[in-house]
Design a protein around this motif. Structure first.
Motif, PDB file in Angstrom:
ATOM      1  N   MET A   1      25.147 -14.126  55.723  1.00  0.00           N
ATOM      2  CA  MET A   1      24.735 -12.866  55.090  1.00  0.00           C
ATOM      3  C   MET A   1      25.698 -12.500  53.944  1.00  0.00           C
ATOM      4  O   MET A   1      25.278 -11.824  53.011  1.00  0.00           O
TER       5      MET A   1
ATOM      6  N   LEU B   1      26.079 -16.267  61.228  1.00  0.00           N
ATOM      7  CA  LEU B   1      25.111 -15.342  60.643  1.00  0.00           C
ATOM      8  C   LEU B   1      25.804 -14.387  59.674  1.00  0.00           C
ATOM      9  O   LEU B   1      25.298 -14.131  58.574  1.00  0.00           O
TER      10      LEU B   1
ATOM     11  N   ALA C   1      27.471 -18.210  66.728  1.00  0.00           N
ATOM     12  CA  ALA C   1      26.203 -17.948  66.025  1.00  0.00           C
ATOM     13  C   ALA C   1      26.294 -16.656  65.227  1.00  0.00           C
ATOM     14  O   ALA C   1      25.839 -16.580  64.066  1.00  0.00           O
TER      15      ALA C   1
END
Length: 139
Positions: free
Chosen positions: A137, A133, A129
């Motif tokens: 980003m 992420l 995860a």
């Protein structure tokens, strides 16, 4: 009366083998019977009956002696085997105690392994995860 009492109380197992062997030739004589002795004296007949019974006892004792010896030997073996069995039982009890302790340790270790695997999967999921992420980003 004193002689009769001594004869009645005489333990037959104290008859010596030599005494019995000395009497053997007389025991084979046809006239060496209580009836023959009774002709000479009723007291002699009683004494001879006693002697004959003691000889009969000795004869049976001699014939049974090998069995008695064998029984004694087997009893000694039984004592030895019983001691060995008791020693083996103690060793078995000790080993079963050790095995129970090892089983408990195994179960605890296996449970800990399961927890660690679960934590590892959770950490891997969190890393995936976090990685997702980070990639999200960057784009």
């Amino acid at each position: 009366a004193d002689c009769i009492q001594q004869m009645e109380q005489y333990p037959p197992e104290e008859i010596q083998g030599e005494d019995y062997e000395i009497l053997l030739p007389y025991l084979e004589l046809a006239v060496f019977t209580a009836d023959s002795a009774k002709k000479a004296s009723p007291a002699a007949a009683g004494m001879l009956t006693w002697v004959l019974k003691m000889c009969e006892y000795q004869k049976v004792r001699i014939s049974l002696q090998p069995r008695v010896d064998q029984i004694r030997k087997l009893e000694q073996s039984l004592v030895h085997v019983s001691e060995e069995k008791a020693t083996a039982r103690r060793q078995l009890d000790e080993l079963q105690g050790e095995m129970a302790a090892m089983q408990k340790e195994f179960e605890e270790t296996f449970s800990e392994k399961g927890q660690l695997e679960s934590e590892t999967e959770d950490t891997k999921a969190k890393l995936r995860a976090a990685h997702a992420l980070i990639e999200a980003m960057q784009t």
